[in-house]
Structure formats: structure tokens, C-alpha cells
Scaffold this motif. Structure first.
Motif, PDB file in Angstrom:
ATOM      1  N   GLY A   1      -6.526  -1.796   5.898  1.00 25.72           N
ATOM      2  CA  GLY A   1      -7.636  -2.658   6.264  1.00 25.72           C
ATOM      3  C   GLY A   1      -8.812  -2.592   5.311  1.00 25.72           C
TER       4      GLY A   1
ATOM      5  N   GLU B   1       0.817  -1.222   0.000  1.00 30.21           N
ATOM      6  CA  GLU B   1       0.000   0.000   0.000  1.00 30.21           C
ATOM      7  C   GLU B   1       0.846   1.266   0.000  1.00 30.21           C
ATOM      8  OE1 GLU B   1      -3.737  -0.667   2.575  1.00 30.21           O
ATOM      9  OE2 GLU B   1      -2.271  -2.061   3.377  1.00 30.21           O
TER      10      GLU B   1
ATOM     11  N   ARG C   1       6.863  -5.930  13.484  1.00 33.29           N
ATOM     12  CA  ARG C   1       5.649  -5.233  13.947  1.00 33.29           C
ATOM     13  C   ARG C   1       4.538  -5.262  12.923  1.00 33.29           C
ATOM     14  NH1 ARG C   1       7.559   1.067  13.655  1.00 33.29           N
ATOM     15  NH2 ARG C   1       9.189   0.671  12.128  1.00 33.29           N
TER      16      ARG C   1
ATOM     17  N   THR D   1      -6.391  -5.535   3.340  1.00 33.25           N
ATOM     18  CA  THR D   1      -5.004  -5.072   3.267  1.00 33.25           C
ATOM     19  C   THR D   1      -4.443  -4.903   4.676  1.00 33.25           C
ATOM     20  OG1 THR D   1      -5.616  -2.753   3.202  1.00 33.25           O
ATOM     21  CG2 THR D   1      -5.431  -3.904   1.086  1.00 33.25           C
ATOM     22  N   PRO D   2      -3.108  -5.101   4.829  1.00 36.13           N
ATOM     23  CA  PRO D   2      -2.534  -5.121   6.174  1.00 36.13           C
ATOM     24  C   PRO D   2      -2.503  -3.760   6.865  1.00 36.13           C
ATOM     25  CG  PRO D   2      -0.822  -5.427   4.500  1.00 36.13           C
ATOM     26  CD  PRO D   2      -2.138  -5.492   3.802  1.00 36.13           C
ATOM     27  N   TYR D   3      -2.412  -2.689   6.141  1.00 34.78           N
ATOM     28  CA  TYR D   3      -2.254  -1.384   6.803  1.00 34.78           C
ATOM     29  C   TYR D   3      -3.565  -0.601   6.831  1.00 34.78           C
ATOM     30  CZ  TYR D   3       2.623  -2.624   6.206  1.00 34.78           C
ATOM     31  OH  TYR D   3       3.810  -3.296   6.222  1.00 34.78           O
TER      32      TYR D   3
ATOM     33  N   ARG E   1      -9.022 -10.567   0.267  1.00 29.35           N
ATOM     34  CA  ARG E   1      -8.127 -10.213   1.374  1.00 29.35           C
ATOM     35  C   ARG E   1      -8.427  -8.818   1.902  1.00 29.35           C
ATOM     36  NH1 ARG E   1      -3.012  -7.203   0.658  1.00 29.35           N
ATOM     37  NH2 ARG E   1      -3.005  -6.296  -1.421  1.00 29.35           N
TER      38      ARG E   1
ATOM     39  N   LYS F   1       2.560 -11.700   6.544  1.00 26.99           N
ATOM     40  CA  LYS F   1       2.147 -11.052   7.788  1.00 26.99           C
ATOM     41  C   LYS F   1       1.104 -11.937   8.473  1.00 26.99           C
ATOM     42  CE  LYS F   1       2.896  -6.415   5.913  1.00 26.99           C
ATOM     43  NZ  LYS F   1       3.544  -6.827   4.662  1.00 26.99           N
TER      44      LYS F   1
ATOM     45  N   ARG G   1      -5.545 -14.034   6.915  1.00 26.88           N
ATOM     46  CA  ARG G   1      -5.206 -13.357   8.178  1.00 26.88           C
ATOM     47  C   ARG G   1      -4.034 -12.435   7.891  1.00 26.88           C
ATOM     48  NH1 ARG G   1      -3.041 -18.226  11.613  1.00 26.88           N
ATOM     49  NH2 ARG G   1      -2.033 -18.630   9.634  1.00 26.88           N
ATOM     50  N   GLN G   2      -4.276 -11.162   7.899  1.00 26.64           N
ATOM     51  CA  GLN G   2      -3.160 -10.247   7.752  1.00 26.64           C
ATOM     52  C   GLN G   2      -3.261  -9.284   8.900  1.00 26.64           C
ATOM     53  OE1 GLN G   2      -3.523  -8.755   3.621  1.00 26.64           O
ATOM     54  NE2 GLN G   2      -1.561  -9.772   3.433  1.00 26.64           N
ATOM     55  N   ARG G   3      -2.323  -9.372   9.831  1.00 29.64           N
ATOM     56  CA  ARG G   3      -2.454  -8.494  10.977  1.00 29.64           C
ATOM     57  C   ARG G   3      -2.148  -7.066  10.571  1.00 29.64           C
ATOM     58  NH1 ARG G   3       1.720  -6.809  14.213  1.00 29.64           N
ATOM     59  NH2 ARG G   3       0.433  -6.943  16.054  1.00 29.64           N
TER      60      ARG G   3
ATOM     61  N   GLU H   1      -0.877  -3.097  11.502  1.00 33.07           N
ATOM     62  CA  GLU H   1       0.130  -2.405  12.305  1.00 33.07           C
ATOM     63  C   GLU H   1      -0.437  -2.077  13.681  1.00 33.07           C
ATOM     64  OE1 GLU H   1       3.969  -0.259  12.068  1.00 33.07           O
ATOM     65  OE2 GLU H   1       2.885  -0.950  10.320  1.00 33.07           O
TER      66      GLU H   1
END
Lengths: 464, 104, 369
Positions: B53, A379, C257, B49-51, B47, C241, B94-96, B98
């Protein structure tokens, strides 16, 4: 470990043709492909679809049938549903739902084909936005036609997909074409080429006719394309003829050309150079397909964009050249049998400048605005990349470590070219000075469990 | 909620099998491409997105972009590279995101 | 003169020293190599690690400890100056043992260190029972673990970014993509140094610090250093991740993190070859799955190889040139752990101030046997 004379990565036209030629020459061949069935993207699923809805996809598509039949050969082992995740000297690491394994290969031919040139425009990450090629894949693979779609961009494939959707009973809302009027004029100046390209031009005109007769609107010389929507795309916005326009839709299908898929050749250590024509990095190889890495070859659109016919021919040429290198075929025989193929391949390649002139990439997607996402995985916006360069990042890998762009799951497949262009424009560096993204194994993800299983297997048996 | 992509099927009679998607039963054509089958079933969020969301959905359909990522029987995979089998357990990957450790 | 100090090497060591010198009021220029150089800082594992360090050299244990203690304040200052959060987490690290023998050996070493350092060396042995509470995903093959409370980790790429931004914010200059081909004293004593770059550019500085990693082995001899540095390859894997699975870093794995799990690292003597190998990847994976069985289903996205900068005894080198005063060699393979002390204590040694730390044991005379 199973050993082969030749391992071919990719079962599209180049890979299938190379496999056949090499097998006929006496080589033991492994043909590895991620898909459940051979065909590549251009002939995806042709073995099945030919019987049912093949006619809607057109005559060109059905040319894949004999190629697929050709790999049914006792010397060819088709590893379908297997991804190649590492290429080491003399061996390939494969992955499938059954686990990771290695195969030995005296030679490797990378026939990994093309991918659609990523088209970073505002909103291109929204659900409902796909590649036009992706829509075509769904049609070939699953017999599913995307309804109520706006096709955006440039290139013969844009017209072809529009026609295929139309024939499948899902007429597109409209085509939003980004090529400018001067592009057509430039192409017209190449009239000698146009005469030679008669077959393709005829087909292209027939496609356009079919769209016109069906009343599918074509918006020409479009700019300022943006894809809008809250949770998913519902509107395509653009300007054309000095007027801002909006079209409602359920899907936006983007396309502005194809580029070689070079992840495997990069991971294999093959040197790549930037092609201004293709606006992407291409592997360096000779006219047989031989690269500078010993025993690693490339063929088809993964080496140089030439289309399905050129890919098939370059596969045949490479297959026989490899057979010669490994001592299966004498050079007089190689030269006698390949001369016609080389002539025809070079003819096909000679037509490309016409397509490049007539259908250039969408300029605004080559230099995306600051707020446009370029790295879809991590991103990262074009603006963040530019800021990293202003903060002192000197090469493309420096940009990668300071922004994380290109570090995600796709390993830069979707953003490498965009990053390179941005770094060059921001830093005044030359494209060959900024490096290429380091290609890290695994080429495709592999689970730790599968990797660990490989270790246990190695410990369990020293069998070779 | 507005439905996802509208897709017209040229082979509407394919035999269906049951899979679980996010804990709910779904009938999909057996052996079909998973990403395409889910799109046809109206699924639009694959999915997260990890950051930021936000939801992503298939973009390339050929194993390049990873936006069709799903957890298939516990392992994240490009759903455009998987075929539908009866009994599959599917979830958004599952993408945690930040942030501080949930468990600390 | 272009600067009071020219620092050759823009990795974590060079930038930390540069930041410290800027804080001490010096004018600094940093010369960094190109993307094609080995760049250990970009490939490293990100641990702040005390346990087991200095078993045969207590001064090294104390020096590391001093840095670990300074780290929280250092990270806060970096954030303030650069705006970049380096993601410091320092609530202990684990050394996992698969059998009692290796545990017993490690405990013996730790007790020796504790005898030397006392309360400065807080460690404890976690039995499988406590381990299952402290680190629930550790599997049954792990016999026990040593928990050292001073250990932790940071995001090494964020650290480089923070240090670079802080150096620039403090008025330092970083010249990137530059290969320094020669460093020479400008004739008379105290006349300073001339650095020549591959593109022909020259930099003049009163003093010069070699912090060029393996590159110091080439430049060092010309300035009177032995610089006996050799590469040691470490391969590292990183997964997709994932939700929180690993609380404390271990020498086998740490969770960053963003959720990625980093797995490392091999120790290989293969010269300057930075490639990864199937064998290396498989070995790392097998160990990680043995330690944390849940990871078997995790997808590995990337692997890379980096080169550690090793001295013959593995300890850092801090040496002023015996033949060219004003030229310093700084080398270590624990640039992350020592970053705080490099920024906050080392400058006084470089400036020969009374408050300078005693770094005698890290001099090059120890190699002259």
C-alpha cells in the motif's frame, strides 16, 4: 481486416528505416508504435522538439529528423498510439483508445528497441527515483528538466543526460559513478578500438568537459548505493574512496546500460539466448534479422544493443531482406544495396566491447541484497526469490509460480534478468538450463471490453 | 508535505486545460504527456501498491514499468502513454489489497 | 530401497497423495518434471466444484462431496504444517445461465443428483431478483443461476506451494526437474520397482504411483495400464487486481484473493498445443462481459493455456496394475476438488487397508468394452 506485406512493431530508428526501405521496394507497410509520434526513445518527439529546444538535446538527436520525414510515404500506414498485444501467424492484434483490432501481415519485423537495464538497489521503488533515460524522455517529450537530481550508475547515457540537464538550466547535484578504476584501465587496453571509436570518444570527452566546467561533481568508483527517504527520495547514500557519503536531492536518476526489449519477440515464440556481455536474454537471429519463427524478423537494439546508428542500418538491412524474401527485390540488388550498410553496421557493433568494458553494469544491482525489491509489480524481494530456490524451485517459471515474481502487470520486463541471475547463483544451474519467463499474451494489457468487441466484430461480419 | 519532483519547463507557455485528479481540478498543458504533466504539477503519488500500500511514481516513462498507473476515465492505464485532454477524470489506480472480502 | 512409495508427478494430485502416505507413516519420494512440462496444476482455475459432477455416476458425486466436506479441515492442516494459507473460500458457487432452456436442462440434472444424494446435494435456483442481491455485478443478460452451497475455490499456486512444503516438512523427498523415462518391476513379485530418470539416475521403491497427468499415458502401458488419457486445452485470462466485484466463483469467472479476476475456460481438442489464441481470448472476454458487464473496463494482464487430463468418460481413474501389483495409476482432471480426499482417504486404498474406500467404479475395466 486490413492486410499488409509487412507490419513493423516500433517506430524508432530501426523501424522507421525498415519501413522506408520496404515501402520503396514496393511493400505495403504498417508501422505500429505506442507513441503519438514516430521517433522511438532515442528520437522521441524529434519532429516537434527540433524546432524548439532541439539544440539543447544535441546534434545526434537531430539525426532523427530525416528518418521521421522518411516514413511520410504513400505505402506506409503509421498506426501511432497503437500497442501490439498479440502476434499470431499472419496477424497482429492492436489496441488503441478506439478499441482492439487485427491487421494481417505477411511478415512481421520487431523493432522494439532497448529499455534501461533495471537497477534494483535499496530504495529504487521510492517516488522521485527514475531512470536517467526517463528524465531524458521528459526533456525530449515535454521540455521538462529534472532539477536537483543525483545521477547514479554507469554509462555514456549518464553523462549525456547530465549535460542535457545542465544545458536546460537544471544542473545536476552530482554524478555517483559506479564504475571502478580497473574498468577504465581495461578500456584503455583496447586502444585499437579506441582509435576507431574516435567520434564517440570525442563526444564523450566533450560531455565530461562541459560537466567539469560547470562544476558538477563526479564521485568515482562508488559502491553501497542506497536511495533514502520517507515518502520519496531525498538522499543518495554511497561509499567512495573508503568513505560513506550522503547527498541531498529531489530526484535520483539511475542508469547502468540498456538491454533489448524482448517482450514482443518472446511472445512471438522467438528463441532467446542469454548474453553474458549484455547480461540479458537476446533473440536468436541471423545477420539479416531473420529469426527461427517463419516470417518473424528482428532489428535494432531489440535484437542486439548497437546504438542508434547501428539500429537504423539494421532496419534498412532487414527491410530490404524482407522485400527480397517476399519477392519484391532480386538477391543481386539486395546484396548490392545492403553491402555498405552491413559494413557500417558491423563497424558500429565492433565498438560495443569498448563501452561494455568501460561502463559495466553496477555489480551490486546484478546481485541485489535480500531486502531489495526485484519484482516491482508484485513487491517481491531478492530474498524471497532466493528462499524459493532453496525451497526447491528449479527453474525461472517455477520461481514465478511460487513467489509471483514476474507475474504482475509488467510481465517480468523489470525483473526477468534479475530472477535469472539469482536462480543461477542460488542453484548452481547453468543459465540456459533454467528457462526464460513464459511470455503470455497480451503483450500489453487490453480491456475485456475491447477483447469482447473483437469477438462481436468477428461475429458481425465475415468480411475479409 | 514536501513537493514532488522539481521540474524546469522549457515551454512554459503551453495552453492549459482542466482535468480532475482524485476529484480536484488541475490545470495541465493540453496534449502533453500525462505522467510528465502531473509530475510537473507536483503530483508524486500515482499508483498504490497492492500489498504494502505504498505510493509509486513514474520510473521508466516509456511504457515498461507500470508504476505511473492511473485510472483514466475509469480504465487503468500507464499515464506515461497517455496525452492530456480537457475533462479527463484521473484517479490513483484501484488496486485492492490482500484481505478478506469487503462485501462478505 | 529409496522409499516405500515413489510418486511420479509433483502436481496437486501427486503431492496430495504423497502427503497422505506420509501421514500414514510411509516413506515417500516424489519425482516432478521440469518447467517445460504441461503441468496442469500450474494452469488450473482453482475451483472446488460439486455441481453437475457425477450426473451419470453417483459414486463420483459422492466422492467429490466427501472431498469438499474435508476441505476446510484439510486447508487448516496444510496451513499448520506448511505455513501457507491456500485461500480457501467455500461459501457456494454459481452456474450462470443466459437462457431458460439451458437452465431447465441443468435443473433436471441437479434434481436427479439430489434424488440420489438427498441433503448431501444442497442447491437452489436464483432468480434475477435474488441474484441481484447475492451477486450484484451479474448483468441483465443472465437469466438465472444455480447456487450450490458446497462449491468454492482456492489459490491453486498457493496450494502447490503448501503441499510441497508440507510434504517436505513431513519428511518426504521431492526431486524436481526430473523426467522419469521408465518404470519397471524389479523381477520377482513384491520386489518393488525401479524408476529410471532421463539423467540416468535410478530410484528404487516398494510401490509406485503414477500421478503424472498426461505423462501417465506414456508410462502407464509399461506397467499394464491402459491409461487412455487425452489433453483438452483450456485458455484462461486474468485481469488486473480490482476491488471486490465477484463474491462467489462461477464457471465463467472468479475473483482471487489478491483481487485479480480469473476468466475461463475454453474446451478445445488441439493435442499438446498450450498456446492461447485471439479467438479463444475474445470468446472468453465476450462471455465474461455478458455475465458481469462491469468487467468491460478491466484490463487483462495475462492469458495462458493449460491441458486438462481427460479420461474417455471424464471420470477419475484409480487402478492398481493387474500385471504389476504395487503399481497404481491415479488420474483426474479435478485435482483441486479431490485434493482433500486424495490426502485423507486414498492412502488407505493404496495400503489395502480395511478402511479403504470402494473405488471399483473408477477402475480401468470400464474402458474395456
Amino acid at each position: 481486416m486490413h492486410r499488409f506485406d509487412l507490419a513493423i512493431v516500433g517506430a524508432g530508428p530501426a523501424g522507421m528505416a525498415a519501413a522506408r526501405e520496404a515501402a520503396e521496394a514496393g511493400l505495403k507497410v504498417a508501422l505500429v508504435d505506442e507513441q503519438p509520434r514516430a521517433g522511438g526513445q532515442i528520437y522521441r518527439n524529434v519532429g516537434q522538439a527540433a524546432q524548439t529546444y532541439g539544440a539543447q538535446l544535441g546534434k545526434e538527436y537531430l539525426r532523427g529528423v530525416p528518418l521521421v520525414e522518411g516514413i511520410d510515404h504513400e505505402a506506409i500506414t503509421h498506426f501511432s498510439g497503437h500497442s501490439v498485444w498479440a502476434i499470431e501467424k499472419g496477424q497482429l492484434a492492436l489496441n488503441s483508445p478506439d478499441g482492439a483490432r487485427q491487421i494481417g501481415a505477411r511478415c512481421v519485423l520487431l523493432a522494439t528497441g532497448a529499455i534501461e537495464r533495471p537497477m534494483p538497489v535499496p530504495g529504487w521503488t521510492l517516488p522521485g527515483v527514475m531512470g536517467a533515460g526517463a528524465a531524458q524522455i521528459m526533456l525530449k517529450q515535454s521540455g521538462l528538466a529534472v532539477e536537483n537530481a543525483v545521477l547514479v550508475g554507469s554509462g555514456p547515457l549518464l553523462h549525456l543526460v547530465a549535460v542535457q540537464l545542465l544545458r536546460a538550466g537544471a544542473p545536476p547535484v552530482a554524478l555517483v559513478e559506479t564504475r571502478q578504476r580497473r574498468d577504465s584501465r581495461r578500456a584503455l587496453l583496447m586502444w585499437r578500438l579506441m582509435l576507431r571509436a574516435g567520434r564517440y570518444i570525442q563526444r564523450s570527452l566533450a560531455d565530461l568537459n562541459e560537466l567539469r566546467n560547470a562544476g558538477v561533481p563526479r564521485h568515482m568508483a562508488c559502491a553501497d548505493v542506497a536511495l533514502l527517504g520517507e515518502r520519496r527520495v531525498d538522499t543518495v547514500s554511497f561509499s567512495s574512496g573508503g568513505r560513506r557519503q550522503e547527498l541531498s536531492c529531489d530526484a535520483a536518476l539511475l542508469h547502468h546500460g540498456v538491454v533489448p526489449h524482448v517482450q514482443a519477440s518472446r511472445a512471438a515464440g522467438v528463441p532467446h539466448i542469454w548474453s553474458d556481455k549484455i547480461q540479458a536474454h537476446v533473440p536468436v537471429c541471423d545477420s539479416w534479422g531473420r529469426t527461427e519463427v517463419p516470417r518473424v524478423w528482428v532489428a535494432g537494439d531489440g535484437a542486439w544493443i548497437g546504438g542508434a546508428r547501428a539500429a537504423e542500418l539494421s532496419g534498412r538491412i532487414a527491410g530490404l531482406a524482407i522485400a527480397h524474401d517476399l519477392g519484391f527485390v532480386h538477391s543481386p540488388e539486395r546484396d548490392r544495396r545492403t553491402s555498405g550498410w552491413i559494413e557500417e553496421r558491423d563497424f558500429e557493433l565492433s565498438l560495443r566491447p569498448l563501452i561494455e568494458k568501460a561502463f559495466p553494469p553496477y555489480a551490486a544491482a546484478l546481485a541485489p541484497a535480500d531486502n531489495v525489491t526485484v519484482c516491482r509489480c508484485e513487491e517481491i524481494s531478492a530474498g524471497e526469490v532466493r528462499q524459493a530456490v532453496r525451497d526447491g524451485a528449479t527453474g525461472i517459471n517455477h520461481v514465478k509460480v511460487s513467489t509471483r515474481a514476474g507475474m504482475g502487470r509488467c510481465q517480468g520486463r523489470m525483473c526477468a534478468a534479475a530472477l535469472a541471475r539469482i536462480v543461477v547463483r542460488e542453484s548452481d544451474a547453468k543459465i540456459d538450463e533454467i528457462g526464460t519467463l513464459n511470455a503470455r499474451p497480451p503483450i500489453k494489457p487490453v480491456t475485456l471490453g475491447a477483447l469482447a468487441g473483437m469477438r462481436r466484430e468477428a461475429e458481425g461480419s465475415e468480411d475479409d | 508535505m514536501k513537493p514532488g519532483l522539481r521540474l524546469k519547463s522549457l515551454t512554459p507557455d503551453a495552453p492549459l486545460v482542466e482535468v480532475q485528479f482524485g476529484g480536484e481540478a488541475l490545470m495541465l498543458p493540453e496534449g502533453d504527456n500525462l505522467a510528465a504533466a502531473l509530475l510537473a504539477a507536483g503530483i508524486d503519488g500515482f499508483r498504490q501498491t497492492p500489498y504494502q500500500g505504498v505510493a509509486r511514481a513514474p520510473y521508466c516513462m516509456m511504457g515498461i514499468c507500470f508504476d505511473c498507473l492511473l485510472e483514466v476515465d475509469g480504465v487503468s492505464q500507464q499515464s506515461c502513454m497517455v496525452q492530456v485532454r480537457a475533462g479527463m477524470d484521473l484517479r490513483p489506480a484501484r488496486q485492492r489489497r490482500e484481505g478478506p472480502y469487503a462485501s462478505l | 530401497m529409496d522409499a516405500d512409495f515413489a510418486i511420479v508427478g509433483g502436481g496437486i494430485v501427486g503431492l496430495s497423495v504423497a502427503l497422505g502416505l506420509l501421514d500414514a507413516g510411509q516413506g515417500v519420494v516424489v519425482l516432478d518434471g521440469s518447467d517445460a512440462d504441461p503441468k496442469a496444476s500450474r494452469g488450473n482455475f482453482g475451483l472446488i466444484w460439486l455441481q453437475g459432477k457425477g450426473v451419470h455416476q453417483p459414486r463420483y458425486a459422492r466422492w467429490s462431496k466427501e472431498s469438499a466436506d474435508l476441505w476446510p479441515g484439510f486447508a487448516a492442516r496444510l496451513k499448520e504444517t506448511s505455513g501457507v494459507d491456500v485461500g480457501l473460500r467455500q461459501d457456494g458457487g454459481l452456474d450462470l445461465h443466459f437462457n431458460d432452456d439451458s437452465l431447465a436442462d441443468a435443473v433436471t440434472e441437479h434434481e436427479a443428483l439430489q434424488a440420489e444424494l438427498g441433503a448431501e446435494y444442497p442447491f437452489e435456483v436464483l432468480t434475477p431478483e435474488t441474484l441481484s442481491i447475492e451477486e450484484p455485478e451479474v448483468g441483465p443478460k443472465v437469466a438465472a443461476a444455480i447456487l450450490h452451497h458446497g462449491d468454492g475455490h482456492v489459490d491453486p499456486l498457493a496450494l502447490i506451494k503448501a503441499l510441497s512444503a508440507a510434504v517436505v516438512a513431513r519428511g518426504g523427498r521431492i526431486i524436481g526437474a526430473t523426467a522419469v523415462t521408465d518404470v519397471a518391476a524389479r523381477g520377482a513379485a513384491d520386489a518393488g520397482f525401479r524408476l529410471t530418470c532421463a539423467d540416468g539416475a535410478e530410484i528404487q521403491a516398494a510401490k509406485v504411483v503414477l500421478a503424472a497427468g498426461l505423462g501417465s499415458a506414456q508410462l502407464g502401458p509399461g506397467l499394464g495400464f491402459a491409461a487412455p488419457l487425452r489433453p483438452e486445452r483450456g485458455q484462461i485470462l486474468i485481469t488486473e487486481k480490482l476491488p471486490p466485484l465477484i463474491r462467489r466463483p462461477s464457471l465463467i469467472a472468479r475473483q482471487d484473493r489478491a483481487g485479480g479476476i480469473q476468466i475461463g475456460a475454453t474446451n478445445e481438442d488441439v493435442g499438446m498445443d498450450r498456446r492461447v489464441t485471439l479467438d479463444g481470448m475474445a470468446k472468453l472476454a465476450a462471455e465474461a462481459v455478458d455475465a458481469y458487464p462491469v468487467l468491460a473496463r478491466a484490463q487483462v494482464l495475462r492469458a495462458w493455456g493449460a491441458l486438462r487430463v481427460m479420461s474417455p468418460d471424464g471420470l477419475p481413474i484409480y487402478q492398481e496394475s493387474p500385471t504389476c501389483p504395487g503399481a497404481f495409476l491415479i488420474s483426474c482432471h479435478s485435482g483441486v476438488t479431490l485434493a482433500a480426499v486424495h490426502a485423507m482417504s486414498l492412502p488407505s486404498w493404496l495400503l489395502r487397508r480395511d478402511s479403504a474406500p470402494d473405488l471399483e467404479v473408477f477402475g480401468e475395466t470400464r474402458f474395456a468394452a
